[in-house]
Scaffold this active site. Sequence first.
Site: not given
Ligand code: GLA
Length: 497
Positions: A50, A157, A202
């Site tokens: 994402r 992610s 995510d």
């Molecule tokens: C990572 C985490 C998410 C979020 C982002 C920052 O991707 O997995 O849950 O906290 O950082 O926005």
Amino acid sequence: MSDPVPTFSDLSDVYGSETEVAKARFQTLEKAFLERFGSKPELFARSPGRVNLIGEHIDYEGYACLPMALRQDTIVAIRKAGDQLVITNIKSSEYPDYTFSVDPSQKVDADNHAWANYYLAAYKGCFEYLESKGKAPPPAGLQVMVDGIVPLGSGLSSSAAITCSSAFATLAAHGLNAPQGDAATFTAKCEKYVGTESGGMDQAVSIMGKPNTAMLVEFNPVRATDVVLPAGATFVIANSLTVSSKQETGATRYNLRTVECRLAAIALAISLGQPKEEARKLQTLKDVEPLIQSRLSGPKSSISHAAAAAAEQYLQKEPYDQGQIEGLLGASLSSIFEGNKAAGKSIAAAPDVGGFRLQSRALHVFAEADRVLAFRDVCTGDAPGEHKLESLGCIMDESQASCRDLYHCSCAELEALIAVQKKAGALGSRLTGAGWGGCTVSLVREGAVEAFIRAVKDQYFKQCISEGKVAAANLDEVIFASRPASGGAILKLKSLT
Ligand code: GLA
């Protein structure tokens, strides 16, 4: 209750106009699986990476964020066989095989980072979820092969993509499925087994993402609503080529931020008059809102301003040391975070990075939460298109300044890339995901995308090529325009030929 994770028999239901490219990938995976295990997989599951457009580091504080699913995904091929979990990767030279027992209560060895830990975490999470519903099947051996194309450590992610696709594959191999909302909740918990205290954004968007629309993701309970982006808005993703693994740097970065935010919430609540013992139970900055609300005479929309004013008034600007915080909260940090190993490591590591910065973390979270709603309101409002694009760009730039100056999750490479992108015509440009490296997302007018990408290649990536950080032939993988794509699915394909 939300719909179950969709099951498709045709790749075009997921990949649309990119079905042919996807088909070649599935065929290669099926062949590699057959060679490795002597039989074809019974089914596949996939879930995408994402890009977060706005709302950084606030999901774990209970606030909504606004991401969209990408076409880059992880596919898992699976078959029930044998009496062990055999976890393999199509890129076997980079990602070696792992074998685990089928016992769902086994521990994930979070101290030794291994790529297959993500599968194991998803496996454990599935059984825990199924047990909570009284539906857990007897554990059985599984043969698994993973093919991921979300770049690792890039803020897009890859971890949610592998965790969610592994969870769907595990459920489906046992003839089961789950409502999307439940899947988003339990897969978010899974990442804790690999040692990250991440929020749920995510996994939620990886599961509930849809083509042609960004999503407002809200929590408690997790849910996602379409936010259609204005015509003419293109989001270009560019990788700073600095890798930041949430899992490996957690103690001084990501996990420490979650600790700082919780401490800020407790300290604020105490300053606002809540008894210490009660305040120490608070988990997130959003939990402080009712206290702020009770002191507000004005409209609800001013909560975040009041919250920010309280943070300025009651939290010191300078970092706190452990002794100061323990005095303020009336308890030891080890008792407040009892049982949370990741937090324990961050508390021990905090002096190395100058202590706990409570005020600036809280200021970022409250203002960023507001920016998400402002961004959504611009998208759904009726201002002329060009105004909309400019407003969205400004909101993104403000988010970046806050990530850099208050949340301290940017880095020199991201700043250099963002400066180039602003000069090349981005209306807004910011880091996306956890930060400290990884990718940026820039809002660019549709007609200007080609020239923009050319300029950024010339002014940022040329140098990276000469430093050996990327091959000229791979530039299209490190900077590309993206459209919102489908969320996760189980694939029981009719035929791949
Ligand atoms: C990572 C985490 C998410 C979020 C982002 C920052 O991707 O997995 O849950 O906290 O950082 O926005």
